[in-house]
Design an enzyme around this catalytic site. Structure first.
Site, PDB file in Angstrom:
ATOM      1  N   ARG A  43      39.585  32.384  26.299  1.00 37.83           N
ATOM      2  CA  ARG A  43      40.054  33.716  25.933  1.00 37.83           C
ATOM      3  C   ARG A  43      39.802  33.950  24.449  1.00 37.83           C
ATOM      4  NH1 ARG A  43      43.969  31.333  29.187  1.00 37.83           N
ATOM      5  NH2 ARG A  43      44.325  32.435  31.154  1.00 37.83           N
ATOM      6  N   LYS A  68      47.617  31.230  27.035  1.00 36.75           N
ATOM      7  CA  LYS A  68      48.378  32.340  27.609  1.00 36.75           C
ATOM      8  C   LYS A  68      49.470  31.825  28.550  1.00 36.75           C
ATOM      9  CE  LYS A  68      47.607  36.410  30.503  1.00 36.75           C
ATOM     10  NZ  LYS A  68      46.581  37.172  31.238  1.00 36.75           N
ATOM     11  N   HIS A 130      36.162  40.295  26.865  1.00 35.33           N
ATOM     12  CA  HIS A 130      36.789  39.517  27.940  1.00 35.33           C
ATOM     13  C   HIS A 130      35.850  39.336  29.138  1.00 35.33           C
ATOM     14  CE1 HIS A 130      40.292  37.602  29.678  1.00 35.33           C
ATOM     15  NE2 HIS A 130      40.038  38.222  30.816  1.00 35.33           N
ATOM     16  N   ARG A 133      34.356  35.965  29.662  1.00 31.53           N
ATOM     17  CA  ARG A 133      35.155  34.975  30.399  1.00 31.53           C
ATOM     18  C   ARG A 133      34.795  35.020  31.887  1.00 31.53           C
ATOM     19  NH1 ARG A 133      39.691  31.703  30.428  1.00 31.53           N
ATOM     20  NH2 ARG A 133      41.374  32.216  31.885  1.00 31.53           N
ATOM     21  N   HIS A 156      43.148  28.758  34.851  1.00 35.10           N
ATOM     22  CA  HIS A 156      43.727  29.573  35.930  1.00 35.10           C
ATOM     23  C   HIS A 156      44.627  28.702  36.799  1.00 35.10           C
ATOM     24  CE1 HIS A 156      40.249  32.319  35.084  1.00 35.10           C
ATOM     25  NE2 HIS A 156      41.250  33.169  35.159  1.00 35.10           N
ATOM     26  N   TYR A 165      37.852  36.314  38.871  1.00 38.45           N
ATOM     27  CA  TYR A 165      36.977  36.114  37.722  1.00 38.45           C
ATOM     28  C   TYR A 165      35.585  35.619  38.111  1.00 38.45           C
ATOM     29  CZ  TYR A 165      40.332  36.862  33.973  1.00 38.45           C
ATOM     30  OH  TYR A 165      41.193  37.435  33.071  1.00 38.45           O
TER      31      TYR A 165
END
Length: 169
Positions: A43, A68, A130, A133, A156, A165
């Site tokens: 990120r 995160k 982003h 990613r 994740h 993603y």
């Protein structure tokens, strides 16, 4: 009393042919950040918080202590990402720092602005930082990594989010 199904808001923008080359025409530091993003799936905030002490060059790994999800992780570095980090270190050796500083000088807002200007200059429509990613996550699967390996790298915790993603070509 009937509710409608929720419409997914997820983006599915990945790089098209020739777009990576256009992005890599950026200035030195921005170019290195883009390489790290494409090679690691990190990120924006994770990249901007890299410190020299987080990098283990002999083992080609990078510690991400602040994530995160509040779960630190160590990720493998490709030779391309390792070289980008080495170049950034060489470039920052001329700066005399007081205390431990981050490797990259951008703020989150500054990076987003620089990336947006780069995209506008090259007419790359609807591309956000982003999205790199998403691109990196897709590339991990295309290289043959399994979902557990990819989730370990990207951080994740939910398989559905990992699949959101992933955009295979």
């Amino acid at each position: 009393m009937v509710s409608l199904p929720k419409v997914g808001r997820g983006r599915d923008r990945t790089l098209e042919a020739g777009e990576e080359e256009k992005l890599l025409s950026a200035s030195d530091e921005l170019k290195r950040i883009i390489i790290v993003a494409l090679e690691t799936g990190m990120r924006r905030g994770e990249i901007l918080n890299i410190k020299r002490s987080h990098i283990d060059f002999p083992h080609q790994t990078l510690l991400i202590p602040l994530t995160k999800t509040d779960t630190p992780r160590t990720i493998p570095l490709s030779s391309r990402a390792t070289e980008a980090l080495r170049e950034q270190l060489r470039g920052s050796e001329k700066v005399i720092s007081i205390g431990v500083t981050t490797l990259f000088s951008y703020t989150a807002r500054g990076l987003s602005g620089a990336f947006l200007r780069l995209c506008r200059r090259h007419k790359l429509d609807n591309l956000h930082f982003h999205d790199l990613r998403h691109e990196a996550t897709s590339r991990f699967f295309e290289k043959g990594l399994n979902p557990v390996e990819v989730a370990t790298i990207t951080g994740h915790k939910d398989t559905r989010m990992l699949m959101r993603y992933t955009h295979l070509r």
